[in-house]
Design an enzyme around this catalytic site. Structure first.
Site, mmCIF file in Angstrom:
data_model
loop_
_atom_site.group_PDB
_atom_site.id
_atom_site.type_symbol
_atom_site.label_atom_id
_atom_site.label_comp_id
_atom_site.label_asym_id
_atom_site.label_seq_id
_atom_site.Cartn_x
_atom_site.Cartn_y
_atom_site.Cartn_z
ATOM 1 N N TYR A 78 0.838 -1.212 0.000
ATOM 2 C CA TYR A 78 0.000 0.000 0.000
ATOM 3 C C TYR A 78 0.866 1.254 0.000
ATOM 4 O O TYR A 78 0.735 2.115 -0.883
ATOM 5 C CB TYR A 78 -0.938 0.003 1.224
ATOM 6 C CG TYR A 78 -1.492 1.374 1.530
ATOM 7 C CD1 TYR A 78 -2.378 2.007 0.665
ATOM 8 C CD2 TYR A 78 -1.106 2.067 2.695
ATOM 9 C CE1 TYR A 78 -2.873 3.284 0.937
ATOM 10 C CE2 TYR A 78 -1.595 3.339 2.968
ATOM 11 C CZ TYR A 78 -2.476 3.944 2.091
ATOM 12 O OH TYR A 78 -2.947 5.210 2.362
ATOM 13 N N LYS A 95 1.464 4.341 -2.794
ATOM 14 C CA LYS A 95 1.179 5.758 -2.521
ATOM 15 C C LYS A 95 2.446 6.580 -2.761
ATOM 16 O O LYS A 95 2.377 7.685 -3.320
ATOM 17 C CB LYS A 95 0.690 5.950 -1.083
ATOM 18 C CG LYS A 95 -0.686 5.390 -0.796
ATOM 19 C CD LYS A 95 -1.801 6.022 -1.626
ATOM 20 C CE LYS A 95 -2.094 7.450 -1.258
ATOM 21 N NZ LYS A 95 -3.308 7.958 -1.982
HETATM 22 P P1 NAD Z 1 -11.341 4.335 1.602
HETATM 23 O O1 NAD Z 1 -10.832 2.975 1.285
HETATM 24 O O2 NAD Z 1 -12.332 4.495 2.714
HETATM 25 O O3 NAD Z 1 -12.002 4.972 0.306
HETATM 26 C C1 NAD Z 1 -11.441 4.870 -0.970
HETATM 27 C C2 NAD Z 1 -12.514 5.216 -2.007
HETATM 28 O O4 NAD Z 1 -11.916 5.151 -3.315
HETATM 29 C C3 NAD Z 1 -13.698 4.240 -2.008
HETATM 30 O O5 NAD Z 1 -14.913 4.949 -2.069
HETATM 31 C C4 NAD Z 1 -13.479 3.406 -3.269
HETATM 32 O O6 NAD Z 1 -14.679 2.929 -3.849
HETATM 33 C C5 NAD Z 1 -12.776 4.417 -4.170
HETATM 34 N N1 NAD Z 1 -11.968 3.760 -5.224
HETATM 35 C C6 NAD Z 1 -11.067 2.757 -5.054
HETATM 36 N N2 NAD Z 1 -10.541 2.413 -6.255
HETATM 37 C C7 NAD Z 1 -11.096 3.249 -7.176
HETATM 38 C C8 NAD Z 1 -10.926 3.400 -8.578
HETATM 39 N N3 NAD Z 1 -10.091 2.626 -9.283
HETATM 40 N N4 NAD Z 1 -11.646 4.369 -9.199
HETATM 41 C C9 NAD Z 1 -12.499 5.160 -8.504
HETATM 42 N N5 NAD Z 1 -12.703 5.046 -7.180
HETATM 43 C C10 NAD Z 1 -12.002 4.106 -6.521
HETATM 44 O O7 NAD Z 1 -10.044 5.223 1.858
HETATM 45 P P2 NAD Z 1 -9.809 6.461 2.828
HETATM 46 O O8 NAD Z 1 -9.338 5.975 4.133
HETATM 47 O O9 NAD Z 1 -10.970 7.375 2.742
HETATM 48 O O10 NAD Z 1 -8.560 7.134 2.093
HETATM 49 C C11 NAD Z 1 -8.755 8.121 1.090
HETATM 50 C C12 NAD Z 1 -7.407 8.676 0.680
HETATM 51 O O11 NAD Z 1 -6.736 9.238 1.790
HETATM 52 C C13 NAD Z 1 -6.451 7.618 0.109
HETATM 53 O O12 NAD Z 1 -5.758 8.192 -0.979
HETATM 54 C C14 NAD Z 1 -5.517 7.313 1.254
HETATM 55 O O13 NAD Z 1 -4.268 6.894 0.791
HETATM 56 C C15 NAD Z 1 -5.437 8.671 1.933
HETATM 57 N N6 NAD Z 1 -5.106 8.674 3.364
HETATM 58 C C16 NAD Z 1 -5.860 7.928 4.232
HETATM 59 C C17 NAD Z 1 -5.589 8.006 5.610
HETATM 60 C C18 NAD Z 1 -6.419 7.250 6.629
HETATM 61 O O14 NAD Z 1 -6.158 7.338 7.818
HETATM 62 N N7 NAD Z 1 -7.443 6.504 6.233
HETATM 63 C C19 NAD Z 1 -4.543 8.802 6.063
HETATM 64 C C20 NAD Z 1 -3.778 9.528 5.127
HETATM 65 C C21 NAD Z 1 -4.091 9.466 3.790
HETATM 66 O O1 TDX Z 2 -7.763 -5.109 14.171
HETATM 67 C C1 TDX Z 2 -6.769 -4.373 14.148
HETATM 68 N N1 TDX Z 2 -5.910 -4.401 15.220
HETATM 69 C C2 TDX Z 2 -4.803 -3.624 15.280
HETATM 70 O O2 TDX Z 2 -4.064 -3.679 16.278
HETATM 71 C C3 TDX Z 2 -6.481 -3.470 13.043
HETATM 72 C C4 TDX Z 2 -7.394 -3.430 11.856
HETATM 73 C C5 TDX Z 2 -5.350 -2.676 13.124
HETATM 74 N N2 TDX Z 2 -4.528 -2.749 14.201
HETATM 75 C C6 TDX Z 2 -3.364 -1.840 14.279
HETATM 76 C C7 TDX Z 2 -2.488 -1.748 13.052
HETATM 77 C C8 TDX Z 2 -1.995 -0.312 13.101
HETATM 78 O O3 TDX Z 2 -0.855 -0.207 13.943
HETATM 79 O O4 TDX Z 2 -3.912 -0.517 14.443
HETATM 80 C C9 TDX Z 2 -3.139 0.459 13.730
HETATM 81 C C10 TDX Z 2 -4.026 1.174 12.735
HETATM 82 O O5 TDX Z 2 -4.367 0.237 11.721
HETATM 83 P P1 TDX Z 2 -5.215 0.638 10.423
HETATM 84 O O6 TDX Z 2 -6.510 1.246 10.859
HETATM 85 O O7 TDX Z 2 -5.242 -0.523 9.506
HETATM 86 O O8 TDX Z 2 -4.370 1.869 9.836
HETATM 87 P P2 TDX Z 2 -2.835 1.999 9.317
HETATM 88 O O9 TDX Z 2 -2.300 0.707 8.834
HETATM 89 O O10 TDX Z 2 -2.077 2.755 10.358
HETATM 90 O O11 TDX Z 2 -3.080 2.933 8.010
HETATM 91 C C11 TDX Z 2 -4.054 4.013 8.059
HETATM 92 O O12 TDX Z 2 -3.425 5.249 8.203
HETATM 93 C C12 TDX Z 2 -2.652 5.702 7.122
HETATM 94 C C13 TDX Z 2 -4.905 4.016 6.802
HETATM 95 O O13 TDX Z 2 -5.559 2.768 6.669
HETATM 96 C C14 TDX Z 2 -4.084 4.336 5.593
HETATM 97 O O14 TDX Z 2 -4.914 4.433 4.440
HETATM 98 C C15 TDX Z 2 -3.391 5.637 5.810
HETATM 99 O O15 TDX Z 2 -2.522 5.904 4.756
#
Ligand code: NAD
Ligand code: TDX
Length: 333
Positions: free
Chosen positions: A149, A153
């Site tokens: 992943y 990115k």
């Molecule tokens: P998410 O998985 O909840 O949502 C991703 C969305 O993208 C979904 O709605 C999915 O249907 C859509 N998608 C996936 N593939 C696609 C494609 N080929 N074409 C069009 N749509 C598509 O993800 P999120 O947690 O909301 O993350 C959004 C963005 O933020 C990502 O770029 C991720 O890298 C970044 N980001 C996330 C976190 C976090 O904590 N979740 C932190 C920093 C950055």
């Molecule tokens: O069941 C669990 N138990 C657990 O201990 C899960 C699902 C996760 N974890 C731990 C793994 C990580 O140390 O918790 C922490 C957070 O896990 P995730 O929610 O999977 O997030 P992380 O891997 O840190 O990545 C998230 O933040 C950065 C987002 O999913 C990414 O999209 C983003 O880029």
């Protein structure tokens, strides 16, 4: 005149929170482009004004569709991605397709149509830190991604930088820390534990749970992105964080206590391979250059509001819960 925003991934967690944020804080009209993978949810866009939000179901790798939507927009904000580390360890291919080829497809369209582009990325591109390292990630930290992943990115960030330099694309980038808040998929740490407790199952902690994440509320991520879109310098990267470092064990104990359970009512499960130890963002550039400040300074209050949201919105998460847990069970997690 209202701006026309194209928001990719707007049916996912952070993208949908951004669309809600735009509706509440601007006059913008928004087109969401989303493939509705397992992570996209129509219910996340319910209740938004129909005259201001249009939803297009499609793939960011579909060049003719992307070309047409980009031509019609003023600004493209690119959230769409495969986003879950654990999934990337079991099936990396969709991460390459969406995160690399999808970003490339968008870049070629904004280049052709000379449109403003903002790329959403993650702090994970910088790898991890030791627990006692006094430094945090800055815009100068070397890239060292650990997982499929985060490596895709990182690759997408490099593409954006190259398209700025080689083709003059008008783009900015942001790398944010771990988000929490409403509408996050139940595969992710905080929603998984909250919904496990709600269904009467035990939370699952990977390894010893000493890994540190730097938590920020999704609304603070949205306000930072809007600030960068409006005032960021072209070609620049801004790190987004809100001084929210906590280890997983501490967060899980807070969730359990707030939900009326003993703080130790969870199971340790096998650790994530290559599990990053600590992320920490130094947000000085965003604060000093663009004057941005987070609104959610109290993590426990934001966590309580998130717990309440999952308690009140079972119809939103229930359809995904069993399949998500079945996948984790297969992996021993
Ligand atoms: P998410 O998985 O909840 O949502 C991703 C969305 O993208 C979904 O709605 C999915 O249907 C859509 N998608 C996936 N593939 C696609 C494609 N080929 N074409 C069009 N749509 C598509 O993800 P999120 O947690 O909301 O993350 C959004 C963005 O933020 C990502 O770029 C991720 O890298 C970044 N980001 C996330 C976190 C976090 O904590 N979740 C932190 C920093 C950055
Ligand atoms: O069941 C669990 N138990 C657990 O201990 C899960 C699902 C996760 N974890 C731990 C793994 C990580 O140390 O918790 C922490 C957070 O896990 P995730 O929610 O999977 O997030 P992380 O891997 O840190 O990545 C998230 O933040 C950065 C987002 O999913 C990414 O999209 C983003 O880029």
């Amino acid at each position: 005149m209202a701006r026309k925003m194209l928001v990719t991934g707007g049916a996912g967690f952070i993208g949908s929170n951004f669309v809600h944020y735009l509706m509440a804080n601007t006059d913008d009209v928004v087109t969401v482009l989303d493939k509705f993978t397992y992570a996209g949810n129509e219910a996340s866009l319910e209740g938004l004004p129909k005259n201001r939000v249009t939803v297009v179901r499609g793939d960011i790798c579909d060049a003719p569709l992307v070309d047409q939507l980009v031509a019609d927009a003023d600004i493209v904000v690119h959230y769409a991605a495969e986003s879950h580390n654990d999934n990337s360890l079991h099936d990396p291919r969709p991460f390459l397709d969406t995160n690399i080829i999808g970003t490339y497809t968008l870049l070629e369209a904004v280049r052709r149509h000379e449109k403003r582009f903002h790329h959403i990325s993650t702090d994970e591109v910088y790898g991890d830190l030791e627990l006692d390292d006094p430094n945090r990630f800055t815009e100068f930290t070397a890239y060292a991604p650990s997982s499929p992943y985060s490596s895709t990115k990182a690759g997408s960030d490099m593409l954006v930088r190259a398209w700025v330099r080689s083709f003059g694309v008008q783009a900015t980038l942001s790398n944010c820390s771990n988000n929490y808040g409403p509408r996050q998929h139940v595969e992710k740490f905080i929603p998984r534990q909250i919904t496990n407790i709600l269904v009467g199952d035990r939370p699952r902690l990977y390894g010893e749970g000493l890994n540190v994440r730097d938590w920020i509320h999704a609304d603070d991520h949205s306000s930072a992105v809007l600030r960068i879109v409006e005032a960021g310098r072209i070609g620049e990267t801004y790190l987004i964080g809100a001084d929210g470092e906590k280890n997983n064990k501490a967060v899980l104990e807070m969730i359990l206590t707030r939900m009326g359970q003993p703080a130790d009512a969870y199971d340790h499960v096998i650790d994530r391979p290559g599990h990053d130890l600590r992320y920490a963002i130094d947000p000085s550039k965003l604060r000093d250059e663009l004057g941005w400040r987070p609104a959610f300074s109290d993590f426990e209050a934001g966590l309580q509001a998130t717990i309440d949201w999952y308690r009140d919105n079972e119809q939103w998460w229930r359809p995904q819960k069993a399949a998500t847990e079945a996948k984790y069970k297969q992996q021993g997690q």
